[in-house]
Design an enzyme around this catalytic site. Structure first.
Site, PDB file in Angstrom:
ATOM      1  N   ASP A   1      13.663  31.737 -16.947  1.00  0.00           N
ATOM      2  CA  ASP A   1      12.596  32.273 -16.109  1.00  0.00           C
ATOM      3  C   ASP A   1      12.986  31.917 -14.678  1.00  0.00           C
ATOM      4  OD1 ASP A   1      10.279  33.284 -15.031  1.00  0.00           O
ATOM      5  OD2 ASP A   1       9.005  31.648 -15.725  1.00  0.00           O
TER       6      ASP A   1
ATOM      7  N   GLU B   1      14.395  36.767 -17.701  1.00  0.00           N
ATOM      8  CA  GLU B   1      13.213  37.579 -17.439  1.00  0.00           C
ATOM      9  C   GLU B   1      13.488  38.393 -16.185  1.00  0.00           C
ATOM     10  OE1 GLU B   1       8.388  37.344 -16.786  1.00  0.00           O
ATOM     11  OE2 GLU B   1       9.493  35.493 -17.111  1.00  0.00           O
TER      12      GLU B   1
ATOM     13  N   ASP C   1       5.840  27.678 -16.609  1.00  0.00           N
ATOM     14  CA  ASP C   1       6.991  28.565 -16.564  1.00  0.00           C
ATOM     15  C   ASP C   1       8.060  28.165 -17.585  1.00  0.00           C
ATOM     16  OD1 ASP C   1       5.841  30.146 -14.604  1.00  0.00           O
ATOM     17  OD2 ASP C   1       6.741  29.018 -12.962  1.00  0.00           O
TER      18      ASP C   1
END
Length: 167
Positions: free
Chosen positions: A7, A68, A141
């Protein structure tokens, strides 16, 4: 199969490492963050991200890395800086392997929760449930990074439904 999920961010890059066997049984290997200091010069922060991703790949020897995709609808300056940080992470990964994949937030939520418009908390709960964890990975996250890895593990077993390889 070992999947490293990323991420991306500038101050915080989160990662999740998940193993998946031939029957798609998932297990959490590790998760955490690569942190950069706001007071540090921007090129140094990018270098730290690059080195951190390289160290993760060298440590866990993943079969693939899943990122991502970025989604921003407000602050263009933040988007550009995070995109550059994502680029540093992509370069680090591509220096060590060819199996790089990317997923949109919608694809990740669909794979993990079964609903592409799920909220952050729903994703966190499903990460905890799918991996039989006592607690949700923190920071938030980091749970997202684990979700990226889970998404790829599921997608890799679903022959050809998602063409997500970074070219």
């Amino acid at each position: 199969m070992i999947v490293l999920g990323i991420d991306p961010g500038l101050a915080t890059v989160c990662y999740g490492v998940v193993s998946c066997d031939e029957k798609t049984r998932l297990a959490l290997v590790d998760y955490g963050t690569i942190l950069t200091e706001a007071k540090e010069q921007f090129p140094i922060r990018l270098k730290q991200i690059h080195q951190g991703i390289g160290q993760l790949i060298d440590m866990f020897h993943p079969d693939c890395v899943a990122f991502e995709e970025l989604f921003f609808n407000k602050n263009v300056t933040t988007a550009i800086n995070v995109a550059q940080a994502r680029g540093a992470a992509l370069v680090a990964a591509s220096e060590r392997m060819e199996e790089l994949y990317e997923y949109t937030p919608l694809q990740i939520k669909q794979a993990v929760v079964g609903y592409g418009r799920a909220d952050k908390h729903q994703v966190q709960i499903m990460v905890k449930t799918l991996l039989s964890l006592k607690d949700i990975p923190r920071p938030d996250d980091a749970a997202d990074a684990v979700a990226v890895a889970i998404c790829h593990a599921h997608s890799a077993r679903t022959a050809g439904i998602l063409n997500t390889k970074i070219k």
